[in-house]
Write a protein that holds these residues in place. Structure first.
Motif, PDB file in Angstrom:
ATOM      1  N   HIS A  63      58.378  39.425   1.651  1.00 35.10           N
ATOM      2  CA  HIS A  63      56.847  38.429   1.231  1.00 35.10           C
ATOM      3  C   HIS A  63      55.775  39.000   1.910  1.00 35.10           C
ATOM      4  CE1 HIS A  63      54.613  34.457   0.960  1.00 35.10           C
ATOM      5  NE2 HIS A  63      53.879  34.560   2.116  1.00 35.10           N
ATOM      6  N   ASP A  97      51.682  39.535   1.484  1.00 39.01           N
ATOM      7  CA  ASP A  97      51.077  38.515   1.329  1.00 39.01           C
ATOM      8  C   ASP A  97      49.363  39.621   0.765  1.00 39.01           C
ATOM      9  OD1 ASP A  97      51.665  36.310   1.976  1.00 39.01           O
ATOM     10  OD2 ASP A  97      51.777  37.245   4.228  1.00 39.01           O
ATOM     11  N   HIS A 131      53.097  36.948  -2.945  1.00 37.18           N
ATOM     12  CA  HIS A 131      52.239  35.218  -2.875  1.00 37.18           C
ATOM     13  C   HIS A 131      50.474  36.009  -3.035  1.00 37.18           C
ATOM     14  CE1 HIS A 131      50.220  32.932   0.641  1.00 37.18           C
ATOM     15  NE2 HIS A 131      50.028  32.702  -0.551  1.00 37.18           N
ATOM     16  N   MET A 168      47.190  35.499  -2.771  1.00 37.38           N
ATOM     17  CA  MET A 168      45.440  34.999  -2.183  1.00 37.38           C
ATOM     18  C   MET A 168      44.721  35.440  -2.784  1.00 37.38           C
ATOM     19  SD  MET A 168      47.020  34.302   1.910  1.00 37.38           S
ATOM     20  CE  MET A 168      48.513  35.999   1.406  1.00 37.38           C
ATOM     21  N   ASP A 217      55.066  28.573   4.909  1.00 33.27           N
ATOM     22  CA  ASP A 217      54.408  29.630   5.235  1.00 33.27           C
ATOM     23  C   ASP A 217      52.606  29.310   5.903  1.00 33.27           C
ATOM     24  OD1 ASP A 217      53.381  32.490   5.018  1.00 33.27           O
ATOM     25  OD2 ASP A 217      52.568  32.267   2.921  1.00 33.27           O
TER      26      ASP A 217
HETATM   27 ZN    ZN Z   1      51.937  34.214   2.421  1.00 32.29          ZN
END
Ligand code: ZN
Ligand code: DX5
Length: 218
Positions: A32, A34, A65, A67, A174
């Protein structure tokens, strides 16, 4: 089967290759990744060049992911840099359906992310178009925060919608996942669990991964 996605946000960035290999050896399913832009969330992590470098070092599924505000401007670049799955926040764009199509056209799996307060109605009309739905159980921006149990109600509703409509997207959770909270997530219908601090801040990654994966059986 429950999949475990260690978040490298809690890894040692000066030893990323080592820390990715270590969780791979320990039984992780996805990595994962981020990405934080300092705008959508109050923190900055890493981005495209780090992803490209990591892609050279591992064959593991890279679960990216985003953001970031306006993901439409960057999703193709993240796929080109090696993302296998790209998820973006529905709060960060006016064009959720379009961004999903952009990611798929670029050749990756596509998913949407909901902040803890964001209702399922925001994605009701794209459920047929997603490969993954990620529900945040913390407010995004930092590792090591406390799990928000109220999100379990939304998870249960999402799992019910998925079953009703006979869809096959993955349901990922998450934030604040550890062996204890993982049990709730699994019981309420999640099949992919992200964990950062609960893996990287322990000495035995294999034991941490196994205890999260098997949380529902204890
Ligand atoms: Zn995440
Ligand atoms: C939070 C990130 C998470 C974070 C999870 O903004 O999206 O992936 O790394 O960390 P833990 O598992 O420590 O809550």
């Amino acid at each position: 089967m429950i999949k475990i996605a260690p978040s490298i946000l809690s890894a040692d960035f000066a030893n990323l290759e080592r820390d990715v290999k270590a969780v791979e050896m320990a039984g992780a399913d996805y990595i994962h990744f981020d990405v934080m832009d300092g705008q959508f969330v109050p923190n900055i992590s890493f981005g495209l060049p780090v992803l490209s470098s990591l892609r050279q070092k591992t064959d593991m599924v890279l679960d990216v992911h985003l953001m970031i505000d306006r993901p439409e401007n960057f999703v193709e670049a993240f796929v080109a840099a090696g993302a296998d799955i790209v998820t973006f926040h529905v709060e960060a764009t006016n064009h959720v359906h379009r961004v999903l199509q952009q990611i798929k056209a670029a050749g990756a799996k596509a998913g949407v992310v909901l902040n803890p307060h964001t209702p399922l109605s925001a994605i009701e009309h794209v459920l047929e178009d997603v490969d993954m739905v990620l529900l945040m159980t913390v407010n995004p921006g930092f590792g090591g925060q406390a799990f928000i149990p109220g999100v379990m109600k939304k998870l249960k509703q999402l799992a019910a919608l998925k079953a009703e409509q006979n869809l096959s997207f993955e349901i990922e959770i998450d934030g604040g996942v550890n062996a204890e909270t993982a049990k709730l997530c699994i019981e309420n219908g999640a099949n992919v669990l992200v964990a950062g601090s609960a893996i990287y801040n322990t000495p035995d990654y294999a034991e941490a991964i196994t205890s999260i994966r098997n949380a529902a059986h204890v």
